[in-house]
Design an enzyme around this catalytic site. Structure first.
Site, PDB file in Angstrom:
ATOM      1  N   ARG A 104      -1.408  -8.756  -5.468  1.00  0.00           N
ATOM      2  CA  ARG A 104      -1.377  -8.262  -6.850  1.00  0.00           C
ATOM      3  C   ARG A 104      -0.967  -9.367  -7.821  1.00  0.00           C
ATOM      4  O   ARG A 104      -1.387  -9.369  -8.983  1.00  0.00           O
ATOM      5  CB  ARG A 104      -0.430  -7.069  -6.961  1.00  0.00           C
ATOM      6  CG  ARG A 104      -1.087  -5.813  -6.423  1.00  0.00           C
ATOM      7  CD  ARG A 104      -0.203  -4.613  -6.540  1.00  0.00           C
ATOM      8  NE  ARG A 104      -0.987  -3.397  -6.453  1.00  0.00           N
ATOM      9  CZ  ARG A 104      -0.475  -2.196  -6.210  1.00  0.00           C
ATOM     10  NH1 ARG A 104       0.810  -2.051  -6.014  1.00  0.00           N
ATOM     11  NH2 ARG A 104      -1.254  -1.142  -6.161  1.00  0.00           N
ATOM     12  N   GLY A 108      -4.787   0.796  -1.740  1.00  0.00           N
ATOM     13  CA  GLY A 108      -3.872   1.536  -0.877  1.00  0.00           C
ATOM     14  C   GLY A 108      -3.928   1.124   0.582  1.00  0.00           C
ATOM     15  O   GLY A 108      -4.048  -0.059   0.910  1.00  0.00           O
TER      16      GLY A 108
END
Ligand code: AMP
Length: 394
Positions: free
Chosen positions: A37, A351
């Site tokens: 991220r 996820g």
């Protein structure tokens, strides 16, 4: 995308508040165990640096529930960002307090700072207007690049956009391009694979994907609710008895839309919920009492693989079994490997599926791995994402 991006606005020399999704996993020693991220946010930050901006980054991390808790500090993220950018990223001691404001005031062109975890204030998740205004007061322009939080109407993802010219960063643009193109203009056959624990979490996306795909593959814990809905015994498998009608409706809709809905034909079951439990594979119609279905079986893997062989677009969200336990990760890993070797557009919806693909070292072989599990699901459901709706139109 019909929203303005950082390419559509004059940024030269401006002070820019950038909402990122730095909600990264860390071990007990505060080492970041997966920096994807952070790396995904770099193109936007680098572009702003090239445009001589002074950059104020902000993000949430975990769920500190509105109060300062040192274990939820973004300090390790500032360290990793400094390493990745090769410049010092100054860490503020607070979010809208004296330290943050002073650092922001003194921030010069080409400098980068990071505010503390925005969720140290309950006003963040409450989308409090005063709090959003305080955030906005530090900058001239707001850039949202936190795709993973774009489905939340929080102060730093939505509220702040009311007080500053608001545009998207490159990550949000990229996510929307991949997910949007797959949905609106897929090369066919278009196959979606849905797994994960519960039908209730995915029923919206099942419903909307049935309007678009040629084949819908269902695996994971969700499948047992579909088995039960057809009157079969599922033993102790995860099953939502109050969702049997929804499962039936989805099967009927697939039929009426001409969508091939594929469920597992065999399942690997275990005696107990533990990694080394006794296990065996049975047909989906023959799950004995007191056993629990934890993975798809070998025959299912084969028919899913066969179906995927001809696919030109694949979207995958949710593991196909209890992949945290090695003996029940076979289905998830086999599907990951199959997708990695397809000559198709392969989109992994964030996820757990993204984590499984990363763990198997297959990430570089996928077309796109979303940084937002919840956000990508809501987008695929056709919902409007507040963090994107609030940006300036082109
Ligand atoms: P979700 O957040 O809904 O995508 O669910 C992910 C979780 O579902 C993972 O933690 C998986 O271990 C779990 N899961 C997938 N298949 C099963 C299963 N057959 N039984 C129990 N849990 C499962």
């Amino acid at each position: 995308m019909n929203k303005k991006t950082i390419k559509d606005i004059d940024l030269k020399g401006k002070k820019v508040l950038v909402r990122c999704d730095f909600n990264v996993p860390m071990d007990e020693n505060k080492n970041i165990t997966d920096n994807r991220r952070i790396v995904s946010a770099l193109p936007t930050i680098k572009y702003l640096l090239e445009n001589n901006c002074a950059i104020i980054l902000c993000s949430h991390l975990g769920r500190p529930k509105g109060e300062f808790k040192p274990e939820f500090s973004l300090q390790p993220v500032a360290k990793e960002l400094s390493k990745q950018l090769n410049i010092e990223v100054k860490m503020a001691k607070d979010v809208i307090g004296e330290d943050a404001k002073q650092l922001a005031n003194n921030l010069k062109e080409g400098e980068v700072m990071l505010l503390e975890n925005v969720r140290f204030h309950s006003e963040e998740t409450d989308n409090n207007e005063e709090f959003a205004k305080e955030l906005a007061s530090m900058a001239d322009i707001y850039v949202n690049d936190a795709f993973g939080a774009a489905h939340r109407a929080h102060a730093s993802t939505e509220g702040v956009a009311k007080f500053l010219p608001a545009v998207s960063g490159f990550l949000i643009e990229k996510e929307l391009n991949f997910l949007g193109n797959a949905i609106s203009n897929p090369e066919r056959p278009f196959v979606a694979i849905l797994g994960g624990a519960k039908v209730s979490d995915k029923i919206g996306v099942i419903d909307s994907l049935l309007e678009k795909v040629d084949t819908l593959i269902i695996g994971g814990g969700m499948a047992y609710t579909f088995f039960k809905a057809q009157g079969y015994n599922v033993g102790n498998s995860i099953c939502e008895l109050d969702k049997l009608d929804l499962a039936k409706q989805a099967m009927d809709k697939a039929k009426s839309k001409g969508v091939k809905l594929m469920l597992p034909i065999d399942t690997k079951i275990g005696k107990e919920f533990k990694p080394d439990t006794e296990s065996k594979t049975v047909a989906w119609t023959e799950i004995p009492d007191n056993w629990e279905g934890f993975d798809i079986g070998e025959k299912t893997i084969e028919i899913f693989k066969e179906e995927l062989k001809n696919a030109k677009t694949v979207i995958w969200n949710g593991p196909l079994g209890l992949f945290e336990f090695e003996q029940f990760a076979v289905g998830t890993n086999s599907i990951a490997e199959t997708l990695a070797n397809l000559d198709a557009t392969t989109i992994i919806g964030g996820g757990d599926s993204a984590a499984a693909v990363e763990k198997a070292g297959l990430s570089p072989k996928m077309t796109h791995i979303s940084t937002g599990g919840g956000a990508s699901l809501e987008f695929l459901e056709g919902k409007k994402l507040p963090g994107i709706e609030s940006l300036l139109n082109k």
